[in-house]
Design a protein around this motif. Sequence first.
Motif, short mmCIF file in Angstrom:
data_model
loop_
_atom_site.label_atom_id
_atom_site.label_comp_id
_atom_site.label_asym_id
_atom_site.label_seq_id
_atom_site.Cartn_x
_atom_site.Cartn_y
_atom_site.Cartn_z
N HIS A 9 50.32 38.43 31.36
CA HIS A 9 49.46 37.42 31.34
C HIS A 9 50.35 36.16 31.69
O HIS A 9 49.89 34.92 31.47
CB HIS A 9 48.81 36.91 29.86
N LEU A 14 50.63 37.64 36.52
CA LEU A 14 49.03 37.66 37.11
C LEU A 14 49.18 37.77 38.47
O LEU A 14 48.28 38.36 39.12
CB LEU A 14 48.32 36.49 36.40
N HIS A 36 43.41 37.21 26.39
CA HIS A 36 43.99 37.07 27.50
C HIS A 36 43.38 38.37 28.64
O HIS A 36 43.88 38.46 29.81
CB HIS A 36 45.56 37.40 27.45
N ASP A 39 41.41 37.22 31.84
CA ASP A 39 42.30 36.72 32.93
C ASP A 39 42.84 38.00 33.68
O ASP A 39 43.24 37.93 35.23
CB ASP A 39 43.39 35.85 32.49
#
Length: 221
Positions: A9, A14, A36, A39
């Motif tokens: 994360h 990412l 999280h 995302d």
Amino acid sequence: MRVVIAGGHGKIGLRLARLLAEREDHAVSLVRKPEHDADVIAVGAHPQRFDLESGTADELAGIVRGADAVVFAAGAGPNSGAARKDTVDRAAAALLADAAEQAGVRRYLMVSAIGVDRTELPTGQGEVWDAYVSAKQRADEDLRGRDLDWTIVRPGGLTDTSGTGRVTLAAQTEMGPVPREDVAAVLVALLDEPGTAHLSLDLVGGDLPIVQAVQEVQSAR
């Protein structure tokens, strides 16, 4: 390719997961909190709940088993204290290596930091800074001593600006900034070049296209 990302994360994690998903690789992103998940899913990765500070190597080995590579992109963060520099930046990196060894996953990419291997790096700037430098040094040293196909990437000052696709990548470079997006792209390129195993590389912004930069450090060894 199946890649397990510790620090899934985080800003680099990412970006790395998104790049892998774009080329239809399978990224498994380790996350601590259920909030999280969204995302991680949004960038095309699979969230996997695991706490790097409290989980065991056996538990993590079960997650990484069958992967083609693991990437350590976790960090305690700028607002954390000295204790978490050790538990995340050092101990969690070693935990991932323990798990990779148990699971038979040989490829390990480490995101370190430029300068931590240099004797001239200043210390005495406070307990947290000294703990960070020590944790990164010890994590890198631990990984170099393992029978894994490791590559250590030491980025300069990380920025959130758009990537340029051009970098300087070498055993040692001058200090300088580099976009996180370009760090993630370098990690992908390194995954594609197994001949870069057992290299420790500084990474800053530069003039060479990323794939060329990775190919050159491989051919120059």
